[in-house]
Motif scaffolding. Structure first.
Motif, short mmCIF file in Angstrom:
data_model
loop_
_atom_site.label_atom_id
_atom_site.label_comp_id
_atom_site.label_asym_id
_atom_site.label_seq_id
_atom_site.Cartn_x
_atom_site.Cartn_y
_atom_site.Cartn_z
N GLU A 328 0.81 -1.22 0.00
CA GLU A 328 0.00 0.00 0.00
C GLU A 328 0.84 1.26 0.00
N ALA A 329 2.02 1.18 -0.58
CA ALA A 329 2.85 2.35 -0.85
C ALA A 329 2.57 2.79 -2.29
N PRO A 330 3.00 4.02 -2.70
CA PRO A 330 2.89 4.38 -4.11
C PRO A 330 3.45 3.27 -4.98
N VAL A 331 2.80 3.00 -6.10
CA VAL A 331 3.03 1.75 -6.84
C VAL A 331 4.48 1.56 -7.28
N GLU A 332 5.18 2.64 -7.60
CA GLU A 332 6.57 2.49 -8.03
C GLU A 332 7.53 2.34 -6.85
N LEU A 333 7.12 2.79 -5.68
CA LEU A 333 7.95 2.65 -4.50
C LEU A 333 7.79 1.28 -3.86
N GLY A 334 6.60 0.74 -3.92
CA GLY A 334 6.29 -0.51 -3.25
C GLY A 334 7.28 -1.64 -3.46
N PRO A 335 7.63 -1.97 -4.72
CA PRO A 335 8.56 -3.09 -4.94
C PRO A 335 9.95 -2.85 -4.35
N LEU A 336 10.32 -1.61 -4.12
CA LEU A 336 11.65 -1.31 -3.58
C LEU A 336 11.74 -1.54 -2.07
N ILE A 337 10.59 -1.60 -1.40
CA ILE A 337 10.59 -1.67 0.06
C ILE A 337 9.79 -2.84 0.61
N ASP A 338 9.22 -3.66 -0.26
CA ASP A 338 8.39 -4.78 0.16
C ASP A 338 9.18 -5.70 1.09
N PRO A 339 8.77 -5.84 2.36
CA PRO A 339 9.54 -6.65 3.32
C PRO A 339 9.52 -8.14 2.99
N GLU A 340 8.68 -8.55 2.06
CA GLU A 340 8.70 -9.95 1.65
C GLU A 340 9.98 -10.28 0.90
N PHE A 341 10.55 -9.28 0.23
CA PHE A 341 11.72 -9.52 -0.62
C PHE A 341 12.91 -8.63 -0.29
N HIS A 342 12.68 -7.55 0.44
CA HIS A 342 13.76 -6.61 0.73
C HIS A 342 13.86 -6.39 2.23
N SER A 343 15.10 -6.24 2.68
CA SER A 343 15.29 -6.00 4.09
C SER A 343 16.21 -4.83 4.36
N CYS A 344 16.95 -4.39 3.36
CA CYS A 344 17.90 -3.31 3.59
C CYS A 344 17.15 -2.04 3.93
N GLY A 345 17.53 -1.41 5.02
CA GLY A 345 16.87 -0.18 5.43
C GLY A 345 17.13 0.97 4.48
N THR A 346 18.21 0.88 3.73
CA THR A 346 18.45 1.91 2.73
C THR A 346 17.55 1.66 1.54
N VAL A 347 17.28 2.69 0.78
CA VAL A 347 16.42 2.59 -0.39
C VAL A 347 16.94 3.55 -1.43
N GLN A 348 16.68 3.27 -2.68
CA GLN A 348 17.11 4.19 -3.72
C GLN A 348 16.55 5.58 -3.43
N PRO A 349 17.34 6.63 -3.64
CA PRO A 349 16.80 7.97 -3.49
C PRO A 349 15.55 8.14 -4.35
N HIS A 350 14.53 8.70 -3.78
CA HIS A 350 13.30 8.86 -4.54
C HIS A 350 12.59 10.14 -4.12
N GLY A 351 11.85 10.67 -5.06
CA GLY A 351 11.17 11.94 -4.81
C GLY A 351 9.82 11.98 -5.48
N ALA A 352 9.49 13.15 -6.04
CA ALA A 352 8.15 13.41 -6.53
C ALA A 352 7.70 12.42 -7.62
N ARG A 353 8.58 12.08 -8.53
CA ARG A 353 8.15 11.20 -9.63
C ARG A 353 7.73 9.83 -9.11
N LEU A 354 8.49 9.28 -8.20
CA LEU A 354 8.19 7.96 -7.67
C LEU A 354 6.98 7.98 -6.74
N LEU A 355 6.70 9.13 -6.15
CA LEU A 355 5.60 9.26 -5.19
C LEU A 355 4.29 9.73 -5.82
#
Length: 448
Positions: A328-355
C-alpha cells in the motif's frame, strides 16, 4: 498548480515530515496550511517520548527546517547523539512549530476526515487536474469545515492504525472484546504506565524495534517489581532477526539493544514463544487467554501489541490513488521496500516522480508513503518532501535530482556475509534483518 497557485498547499500532520514539508514549501515561495490532529506538533511522538532513536541527530534534522530554526536563534544538538522521542519534540519539533513562519500556518486539534476535489467525486474526469482540492477538517469542539487548497501532502503517518494481533491481517477472534487488556503499542512501562504492568503477566507480541525496546524496559521494571512476568510471542521460528548483527550492525545502538535482548532471553528473564501466530483471545474475569494457531495457549494480564502499523486510507477514498497491492505504498515505490523480498533499510533515493499518483498535485509522504513496510527513516522523508516541494513550484530539475545518505540499516550485498553459504540469509539488524526479506526467512524455516 498554475490555475490555483494563489491557494495554500495543505499539509496533513505536524510531525517531523509534516513540519519539514512546510519549511520546504516556504523556501519555494508556496504557502503551507498545516493540519495536526493532536493538540501540539509531534503528538504521535509524544506517545513514545521515552524511546531512544537508533539514528543520531544528524539523520533526524531537515535542512530547510534547520534554516528556519537558526533564524530564530536555535542551537543545534550534538549531531552524533542519539535522541529520545521526547528530545526530538522538545529540542526540535516544538521550537520549529514555534517559529513565526510555522506557527502562523499551523492548526492543531484539526483532524482531516476527508480529501476530495472541489465539487467532484473520484468518478469525474473533466477538468479534474485544474480543480482545487477540498480538505474537510474536524476542528476543536467538533466543528467541521471545508478548506480549499491547491495541493495536498499527506504526512499523517501510521501511528493511529496499528496492525492487529491476529494472523492473516485480521484481528484475532476475540481481539476487540479484549481491548481493555491490550495496551498502546509503545507504553512507558517504567514511567507513566508503570502501574499497568508492575507485578503482572505481560505478553509482548511482535518482532521489531518496538518489541525489543519494550521487552528491555519490562526487564528493567522486573528488577524493581519482581512479581512481573515477561512473555514474548513471535510468529517466526526464531527471534534471530530481532537480535540483529551485534557489532556488525550499521547502527551500533540497535546492535547493542539486540545483544542485550538475546541475553535476557537466554537468562530466562524473558520467556520466548516462537511460531506463535495468534488465532484467538478469550477474555476471562482475571486475565486473557491467548491461543496460537497450533493450539498452544498463554495466559496474560495485559498484552502489548508491537505488531507494526498500516496506513489509514479512508480519508483518501475520493482521490485517484495508485498503490502497490502488497504494501500500500505508491506503486513504483512498493517493490523497492516490500519486506517480503527486501530488508535493507536503505532505499534508492526517490522523490516526486516515484511518489506521484494519478491525482495530480497529491502526494503521500513520510512514514505513510511506505504503507505497511517498516523500514522508513526520517532522512528518507526529508528528501521526499524537498523533491515534492520543488515539483509543486515548477522546478522539475530540482525535483528529479534526489540524493540520500543513510546509515547502514540492513544488508544490501553479500560482502557482509563473506565466508557463508551464499544461500544462507545474512542476519543484520531488524525489523527486516534478512538479505532477501521474509521470503528468505520462510525458506530457512522450511529447511530447519
Amino acid at each position: 498548480m498554475d490555475p490555483v497557485k494563489t491557494l495554500p498547499v495543505a499539509v496533513i500532520g505536524a510531525g517531523p515530515i509534516g513540519l519539514a514539508t512546510a519549511a520546504h514549501l516556504l523556501e519555494r515561495g508556496l504557502e503551507p496550511l498545516i493540519f495536526e490532529a493532536g493538540p501540539t506538533a509531534g503528538s504521535a511522538i509524544e506517545q513514545w517520548r521515552h524511546i531512544r532513536l537508533f539514528s543520531p541527530w544528524r539523520f533526524n534534522l531537515d535542512a530547510a527546517a534547520v534554516h528556519l530554526l537558526e533564524g530564530a536563534g536555535w542551537v543545534a544538538p550534538r549531531l552524533t547523539a542519539l535522541p529520545y522521542g521526547g528530545e526530538l519534540i522538545d529540542n526540535y519539533l516544538a521550537p520549529l512549530a514555534a517559529t513565526p513562519e510555522i506557527s502562523s500556518r499551523l492548526q492543531t486539534s484539526a483532524r482531516v476526515i476527508a480529501v476530495t476535489r472541489q465539487g467532484m467525486d473520484k468518478t469525474h474526469v473533466r477538468d479534474r487536474d485544474t480543480t482545487a482540492f477540498t480538505v474537510r477538517v474536524e476542528h476543536e469542539h467538533g466543528e467541521v469545515r471545508d478548506h480549499t487548497v491547491a495541493a495536498v501532502l499527506d504526512a499523517s503517518g501510521t501511528w493511529s492504525t496499528r496492525n492487529p494481533l491476529g494472523t492473516s491481517g485480521l484481528p484475532a477472534i476475540g481481539e476487540d472484546t479484549a481491548a481493555a487488556r491490550i495496551s498502546s503499542p509503545l507504553p512507558d512501562v517504567t514511567g507513566r504506565d508503570r502501574a499497568t504492568f508492575a507485578n503482572r503477566r505481560v505478553l509482548v507480541v511482535g518482532a521489531g524495534h518496538s518489541a525489543a525496546n519494550t521487552l528491555i524496559n519490562l526487564a528493567d521494571l522486573a528488577k524493581e517489581e519482581p512479581g512481573t512476568t515477561i512473555l514474548w510471542a513471535v510468529r517466526g521460528a526464531s527471534a534471530e532477526k530481532v537480535y540483529g548483527g551485534g557489532e556488525a550492525d550499521g547502527l551500533p545502538a540497535r546492535g547493542q539493544l539486540g545483544a542485550r535482548l538475546r541475553r535476557l532471553v537466554e537468562a530466562g528473564t524473558i520467556e520466548l514463544r516462537t511460531g506463535f501466530g495468534i488465532s484467538s483471545l478469550k477474555t476471562l474475569e482475571t486475565h486473557v487467554s491467548v491461543e496460537a494457531a497450533d493450539g498452544r495457549t498463554l495466559d496474560a494480564d495485559v498484552i502489548i501489541p508491537c505488531t507494526g502499523f498500516r496506513p489509514d486510507l479512508d480519508i483518501l477514498r475520493e482521490l485517484r490513488l495508485n498503490l502497490d497491492p502488497a504494501v500500500e505504498a505508491p506503486v513504483e515505490l512498493g517493490p523497492l521496500i516490500d519486506p517480503e523480498f527486501h530488508s535493507c533499510g536503505t532505499v534508492q533515493p526517490h522523490g516526486a516522480r516515484l511518489l506521484a499518483h494519478p491525482e495530480k498535485d497529491f502526494y503521500i509522504v513520510g512514514m505513510k508513503s511506505y504503507g505497511r513496510a517498516p523500514t522508513f527513516l526520517l532522512a528518507t522523508g526529508y528528501e521526499q518532501v524537498r523533491s515534492v516541494a520543488a515539483a509543486l513550484s515548477g522546478d522539475q530539475a530540482a525535483a528529479d535530482t534526489v540524493h540520500l545518505e543513510l546509515p547502514e540499516t540492513g544488508v544490501c550485498s553479500s560482502d557482509v556475509g563473506a565466508g557463508r553459504d551464499a544461500r544462507e540469509p545474512v542476519l543484520i539488524g531488524f525489523p527486516t534483518g534478512l538479505v532477501h526479506g521474509r521470503s528468505a526467512q520462510q525458506k530457512e524455516d522450511t529447511n530447519a
